[in-house]
Scaffold this active site. Structure first.
Site, short mmCIF file in Angstrom:
data_model
loop_
_atom_site.label_atom_id
_atom_site.label_comp_id
_atom_site.label_asym_id
_atom_site.label_seq_id
_atom_site.Cartn_x
_atom_site.Cartn_y
_atom_site.Cartn_z
N TYR A 183 0.91 -1.39 -0.06
CA TYR A 183 -0.28 -0.09 -0.06
C TYR A 183 0.89 1.21 -0.02
O TYR A 183 0.61 2.14 -0.80
CB TYR A 183 -1.06 -0.07 1.19
CG TYR A 183 -1.46 1.21 1.49
CD1 TYR A 183 -2.77 1.71 0.71
CD2 TYR A 183 -0.93 1.98 2.41
CE1 TYR A 183 -3.22 3.03 0.99
CE2 TYR A 183 -1.42 3.43 2.83
CZ TYR A 183 -2.67 3.72 2.04
OH TYR A 183 -3.25 5.02 2.24
N ARG A 227 1.52 9.48 12.16
CA ARG A 227 1.08 10.77 12.52
C ARG A 227 -0.25 11.07 12.53
O ARG A 227 -1.00 11.56 13.56
CB ARG A 227 2.06 12.03 12.03
CG ARG A 227 1.72 13.21 12.36
CD ARG A 227 1.98 14.17 11.36
NE ARG A 227 1.08 13.99 10.21
CZ ARG A 227 1.54 14.71 9.02
NH1 ARG A 227 2.37 15.35 8.72
NH2 ARG A 227 0.73 14.44 8.05
N ARG A 240 -10.35 5.60 7.84
CA ARG A 240 -9.47 5.32 6.83
C ARG A 240 -7.91 5.12 7.55
O ARG A 240 -7.00 5.43 6.65
CB ARG A 240 -9.13 6.66 6.04
CG ARG A 240 -10.63 6.99 5.34
CD ARG A 240 -10.27 8.59 4.73
NE ARG A 240 -9.33 8.52 3.97
CZ ARG A 240 -9.36 8.14 2.55
NH1 ARG A 240 -10.43 7.60 2.08
NH2 ARG A 240 -8.22 8.07 1.55
N PHE A 300 15.86 19.29 -1.66
CA PHE A 300 14.43 18.86 -2.09
C PHE A 300 14.05 17.63 -1.42
O PHE A 300 13.40 17.37 -0.66
CB PHE A 300 14.41 18.71 -3.60
CG PHE A 300 12.99 18.27 -4.17
CD1 PHE A 300 11.80 18.81 -3.80
CD2 PHE A 300 13.16 17.04 -4.67
CE1 PHE A 300 10.82 18.24 -4.13
CE2 PHE A 300 11.89 16.35 -4.85
CZ PHE A 300 10.56 16.68 -4.85
#
Length: 421
Positions: A183, A227, A240, A300
């Protein structure tokens, strides 16, 4: 999706939060001022092309301060990264909209990689910023069609694979650790693979093995899943939560039980096992970043990885995960956004894993494994962090009255200037 969720408070409460945070951590002021200047510079870098201008406007809305490090990439590369990010956000908007009938949602997820070649395509769905994104998705498509063929091929392939993965897990419970890893691969690992190929297509980086690219995405996604426990378990009309049953079922009959204070001890054991699992990707993330040759590309990537590790350090053995919000203070985020090189990265990873190590309870069922992952990360960082900056979550310095007053006055002046602008 993995790349952070951002501020929801009003501007006034946000400013007051900044004041409180700086009074508590006065060393943050320097980094917040640098962030403000970097944000202004990033705004000046937005292209004049109306399609790309819309893309960067949406990027700021859905990624907040983190858009700054994208805007600091090489111009051609940053356009590809920005469009790639927004196309995948389009997938997320479709996946998250519970008002879309199942069959239509499946069709959209499986075919968005084709629809991004339709100059007129848009689809009304989502809320707030995502609604605007999807209402004007044709502008993202026009920007996509303006990219070179190499970039288009990468974005198309990853969009197709991610869409298929989303379909697989629309109504599928995550039972095993293998399910969980798959997932997270579909949700964010594929983004890691896509970014690696975009870097390579730009001729700026060597091709990195897929397992390292995948680890970068898994590290971010698992952090978000951990989190956001409370937000996801309270989602309507149905939970969810994406914690694997193989893990939570060892500690409770149902994952909702961890919200009950009588179950906090078992909940923390489960939480710590989840954090430990995420930490298993830490070394691979360091290896990936150490191989990057271009400094803006490193900044980045490092910004997201350091933020993820810092969040894990805050979540570890923290009951607030089950009863409130665990968010990194803005001053620390600003400090992370100021990362310059791998020495900074090693220093941040060392400091945050040290914070985790200090919270490990030897009676915790995962303690031995947690120590192993933490020690592995710290050992590779230890010899790379001379003269580094510290990335601690809380300030360790005293707050003399005169310093607090001086900082408060400076902050008020800064806020007045920003307000007038």
């Amino acid at each position: 999706m993995c790349l952070a969720r951002f501020e929801r408070d009003s501007k006034q409460s946000f400013k007051m939060g900044i004041i409180g945070a700086i009074l508590k951590n006065p060393e943050d002021l320097h980094h917040l001022l640098k962030l403000k200047m970097a944000s202004a510079a990033a705004n000046r870098a937005i292209p004049s092309d109306p399609n790309l201008a819309f893309c960067y406007q949406m990027l700021r809305r859905v990624s907040g301060s983190f858009s700054i490090v994208i805007l600091q990439l090489e111009p051609g590369l940053r356009n590809a990264v920005c469009v790639f990010y927004l196309v995948l956000r389009g997938l997320q908007a479709v996946e998250d909209d519970l008002t879309i009938p199942y069959d239509l949602k499946v069709e959209l997820l499986r075919n968005l990689h084709k629809k991004i070649f339709d100059r007129d395509f848009h689809f009304p769905c989502g809320n707030n910023d995502y609604k605007l994104l999807m209402d004007k998705f044709y502008l993202v498509i026009l920007a996509f069609l303006g990219l070179t063929t190499g970039y288009q091929e990468v974005i198309t392939e990853i969009t197709e694979r991610m869409g298929e993965g989303m379909v697989k897990y629309l109504n599928t419970e995550i039972i095993s650790r293998e399910d969980y890893n798959e997932y997270c691969h579909f949700s964010a690992g594929l983004m890691g693979l896509g970014l690696t190929r975009i870097f390579y297509t730009a001729g700026m980086e060597q091709f990195t093995p897929d397992y390292l690219s995948n680890a970068m995405g898994l590290f971010l996604q698992k952090t978000n899943v951990i989190r956001d426990y409370l937000e996801n378990i309270n989602a309507q009309p149905t939970s969810r939560l994406r914690w694997p049953k193989e893990v939570w079922s060892k500690y409770a009959d149902k994952p909702e039980a961890f919200m009950d204070e009588t179950n906090y001890k078992q909940g923390l054991h489960c939480l710590n096992e989840m954090v430990t699992d995420a930490l298993s990707h830490g070394l691979d993330c360091l290896h990936y970043m150490a191989a990057l040759q271009d400094q803006p590309n490193l900044r980045f990537c490092a910004t997201f990885q350091i933020t993820a590790l810092g969040t894990l350090a805050m979540c570890y053995n923290n009951v607030e995960v089950f009863r409130g919000s665990v968010r990194m203070r803005r001053g620390l985020t600003a400090k992370i956004l100021d990362v310059k090189n791998m020495v900074d990265v090693y220093g941040a990873f060392y400091d945050f894993t040290r914070l985790i190590a200090a919270k490990i309870d030897k009676t915790d069922p995962s303690a031995v494994t947690t120590h192993k992952f933490v020690d592995d990360i710290r050992s590779i960082c230890r010899f790379e962090i001379k003269n580094r900056r510290a990335f601690t979550i809380e300030s360790k310095f005293g707050h003399e009255t005169f310093l607090v007053v001086a900082l408060f006055v400076i902050l008020v002046i800064m806020l007045l200037i920003v307000t007038k602008q």
